[in-house]
Design a protein around this motif. Structure first.
Motif, PDB file in Angstrom:
ATOM      1  N   GLN A 192      -8.606   5.779  -1.895  1.00  0.00           N
ATOM      2  CA  GLN A 192      -7.311   5.227  -1.493  1.00  0.00           C
ATOM      3  C   GLN A 192      -7.272   3.700  -1.379  1.00  0.00           C
ATOM      4  OE1 GLN A 192      -5.959   7.263   2.056  1.00  0.00           O
ATOM      5  NE2 GLN A 192      -4.943   8.794   0.818  1.00  0.00           N
ATOM      6  N   ARG A 193      -8.119   3.006  -2.107  1.00  0.00           N
ATOM      7  CA  ARG A 193      -8.058   1.545  -2.020  1.00  0.00           C
ATOM      8  C   ARG A 193      -6.966   0.974  -2.919  1.00  0.00           C
ATOM      9  NH1 ARG A 193     -12.619  -3.204  -3.292  1.00  0.00           N
ATOM     10  NH2 ARG A 193     -11.145  -4.926  -2.930  1.00  0.00           N
ATOM     11  N   LYS A 205      -5.556  -2.073  -0.769  1.00  0.00           N
ATOM     12  CA  LYS A 205      -5.470  -1.685   0.642  1.00  0.00           C
ATOM     13  C   LYS A 205      -6.415  -2.496   1.517  1.00  0.00           C
ATOM     14  CE  LYS A 205      -5.230   2.434   3.572  1.00  0.00           C
ATOM     15  NZ  LYS A 205      -5.385   3.904   3.622  1.00  0.00           N
ATOM     16  N   GLN A 206      -7.472  -3.032   0.917  1.00  0.00           N
ATOM     17  CA  GLN A 206      -8.429  -3.829   1.676  1.00  0.00           C
ATOM     18  C   GLN A 206      -8.005  -5.294   1.800  1.00  0.00           C
ATOM     19  OE1 GLN A 206     -12.452  -3.285   0.303  1.00  0.00           O
ATOM     20  NE2 GLN A 206     -12.297  -1.051   0.315  1.00  0.00           N
ATOM     21  N   ARG A 209      -3.688   1.127  -4.816  1.00  0.00           N
ATOM     22  CA  ARG A 209      -2.453   1.891  -4.791  1.00  0.00           C
ATOM     23  C   ARG A 209      -1.490   1.377  -5.863  1.00  0.00           C
ATOM     24  NH1 ARG A 209      -4.396   5.743  -3.213  1.00  0.00           N
ATOM     25  NH2 ARG A 209      -2.340   6.639  -2.837  1.00  0.00           N
ATOM     26  N   ASP A 220      -4.504  -6.155   2.606  1.00  0.00           N
ATOM     27  CA  ASP A 220      -3.121  -6.074   3.082  1.00  0.00           C
ATOM     28  C   ASP A 220      -2.130  -5.766   1.965  1.00  0.00           C
ATOM     29  OD1 ASP A 220      -3.840  -6.633   5.754  1.00  0.00           O
ATOM     30  OD2 ASP A 220      -3.879  -8.779   5.319  1.00  0.00           O
ATOM     31  N   GLY A 221      -2.571  -5.014   0.983  1.00  0.00           N
ATOM     32  CA  GLY A 221      -1.668  -4.598  -0.085  1.00  0.00           C
ATOM     33  C   GLY A 221      -1.367  -5.667  -1.114  1.00  0.00           C
ATOM     34  N   VAL A 272       0.813  -1.219   0.000  1.00  0.00           N
ATOM     35  CA  VAL A 272       0.000   0.000   0.000  1.00  0.00           C
ATOM     36  C   VAL A 272       0.843   1.264   0.000  1.00  0.00           C
ATOM     37  CG1 VAL A 272      -1.962  -1.124   1.107  1.00  0.00           C
ATOM     38  CG2 VAL A 272      -0.207  -0.040   2.516  1.00  0.00           C
ATOM     39  N   ASN A 273       2.124   1.141   0.236  1.00  0.00           N
ATOM     40  CA  ASN A 273       3.013   2.300   0.198  1.00  0.00           C
ATOM     41  C   ASN A 273       3.631   2.516  -1.184  1.00  0.00           C
ATOM     42  OD1 ASN A 273       2.713   2.953   2.993  1.00  0.00           O
ATOM     43  ND2 ASN A 273       4.048   1.231   3.474  1.00  0.00           N
ATOM     44  N   TYR A 306      -2.141  -2.454  -5.865  1.00  0.00           N
ATOM     45  CA  TYR A 306      -2.057  -3.024  -4.516  1.00  0.00           C
ATOM     46  C   TYR A 306      -3.330  -2.678  -3.746  1.00  0.00           C
ATOM     47  CZ  TYR A 306       2.775  -3.347  -6.006  1.00  0.00           C
ATOM     48  OH  TYR A 306       3.916  -3.635  -6.717  1.00  0.00           O
TER      49      TYR A 306
END
Length: 345
Positions: free
Chosen positions: A293-294, A320-321, A296, A323-324, A250-251, A318
Motif C-alpha cells: 500500500q505504498r 504514502k511514505q 497509490r 504524505d501522498g 493517498v486516497n 502517490y
C-alpha cells in the motif's frame, strides 16, 4: 589467543560472511526494479511524458503558477534533475479562452518535421471549458543556441455545449502516416481527432471526433476515464487510459488499463474481449498489493520506445511514505508470449 581476541576474530568472520561480494551486489542491483533505483528530483511529478534527445532523457509534467510545464532530465533514466519550466505565464489566448486557469496540465511531447511538439491543456478543475494548445522548439536542450519554445496557439477547445473535455492530449502517427490527437477526461470519454500534418491542428475544423473509450456512468455518479495514450506494436494500436480518481493523494483510486485494435479508430478491446467503449480493457498498472500500500493511484501513463529497442512506461503515483506526494515512476515493459505488454514495476 585471549578470549577478547577470539570474539573479535569471530565477529569479523561473521561480518565478512554477511557482507555481499561485488558480484552479489551487482546481482542485487540487477534484480532491483528501475522504480526502486530512481533518485533525485522525483516530486512533484503529475501527468508525465518522456522522450529522448541524444543522450538525455526528458520528462515533462503538469505545472502551475509560474512553473508552467515542469521539466526533468536524466542521462540514464535513474538520476533525475529538475530544470526550468517551459513557460512562466499562460499565453494571452489561453487566459482569454479559459478564465481562472493558472496551470498547464498533462503535456504530450513528440518530434515532428524537425521540431519538438509539446501539446498541453488549459482548464479549471471539474470544468469542460478547456483548451489544448501547442508549443514547438527545435531542441529540448536549454544550452543549445536554437533552444526556445514558440507558442503555436489553440488546437482544440471544448465548452459546456460539448460532450467531451479538451484535456490530456496525446499525439500519434498511424501506420499510413496520418496524424492524430487523442484526448479526453470524464464527460463522454476519450476522443480522436485527425490533424493537419503541417500545422498539428485539426485537419477539418469543426469535425466530429471519433469516440474510442468511455465508461457508462453507474447509478449515483460518474465512472471516470481519462489520460489516453496510443502506441503501435505487433500490428495493433494499443490504447492506455486511466480509470477512477486521481489527485486525491493517498486516497486516489487511479489505475491504468490497456486495450488493442487493428484500426486506430477502434474498437479497442481488452485481453478478455471487453470493449473500452463499455468501460472494459485489461489492467496494466494497479496500486501496490494491499499488504504494501505504498504507491497509490498509478496512472496518466506515457510510453518511451528507446533507441535500443527497449520500452518503458512513465507514470505518476502517490507516495504514502511522503504524505501522498505525486512521484515520478518508470517501469520497463516486456511483451508477453500472449502478445500483451507487462510492466515490471
Amino acid at each position: 589467543m585471549a578470549r577478547p581476541d577470539i570474539l573479535k576474530a569471530a565477529s569479523l568472520a561473521l561480518i565478512a560472511l554477511a557482507a555481499p561480494t561485488g558480484a552479489q551486489q551487482a546481482a542485487r542491483q540487477a534484480d532491483a526494479t528501475l522504480n526502486s533505483r530512481l533518485s533525485g528530483d522525483l516530486t512533484p511529478t503529475h501527468d508525465p511524458v518522456i522522450i529522448r534527445e541524444g543522450d538525455t532523457y526528458h520528462v515533462f509534467s503538469t505545472g502551475h503558477g509560474q512553473r508552467l510545464i515542469e521539466t526533468r532530465t536524466s542521462p540514464d533514466l535513474i538520476h533525475w534533475t529538475a530544470g526550468a519550466p517551459v513557460f512562466t505565464a499562460l499565453p494571452d489566448w489561453a487566459t482569454r479562452a479559459i478564465p481562472g486557469s493558472n496551470g498547464m496540465w498533462a503535456p504530450d511531447i513528440s518530434y515532428v518535421n524537425g521540431r519538438y511538439r509539446l501539446y498541453y491543456s488549459v482548464s479549471t478543475f471539474g470544468s469542460n471549458r478547456s483548451a489544448i494548445g501547442l508549443a514547438t522548439s527545435v531542441t529540448l536542450d536549454p544550452r543549445a543556441p536554437h533552444y526556445g519554445w514558440r507558442d503555436e496557439g489553440l488546437v482544440i477547445m471544448s465548452t459546456s455545449q460539448d460532450d467531451f473535455n479538451a484535456i490530456d492530449p496525446n499525439f500519434v502517427i498511424d501506420r499510413e502516416g496520418r496524424h492524430w490527437l487523442t484526448l479526453g477526461s470524464f464527460w463522454s470519454g476519450i476522443k480522436l481527432f485527425e490533424l493537419d500534418k503541417k500545422t498539428g491542428k485539426p485537419l477539418h475544423p469543426g469535425q466530429k471526433p471519433f469516440s474510442i473509450a468511455r465508461r457508462p456512468a453507474p447509478t449515483g455518479g460518474p465512472a471516470p476515464v481519462e489520460a489516453p495514450f496510443i502506441l503501435s506494436h505487433g500490428g495493433y494500436y494499443w490504447l492506455m487510459a486511466s480509470y477512477d480518481y486521481c489527485c486525491k493523494g493517498v486516497n486516489s483510486t487511479y489505475y491504468t488499463v490497456i486495450g488493442r485494435s487493428k484500426a486506430i479508430t477502434g474498437p479497442y478491446l481488452g485481453k478478455d474481449g471487453s470493449p473500452m467503449m463499455e468501460g472494459g480493457g485489461t489492467i496494466f498498472l494497479r496500486a501496490d498489493l494491499q499488504e504494501q500500500q505504498r504507491w497509490r493511484g498509478p496512472g496518466h501513463a506515457g510510453w518511451l520506445h528507446d533507441r535500443d529497442g527497449k520500452n518503458y512506461v512513465v507514470y505518476h503515483a502517490y507516495d504514502k511514505q511522503a504524505d501522498g506526494a505525486p512521484t515520478l515512476r518508470i517501469a520497463p515493459v516486456r511483451w508477453g508470449a500472449d502478445g500483451w505488454p507487462v510492466a515490471d514495476y
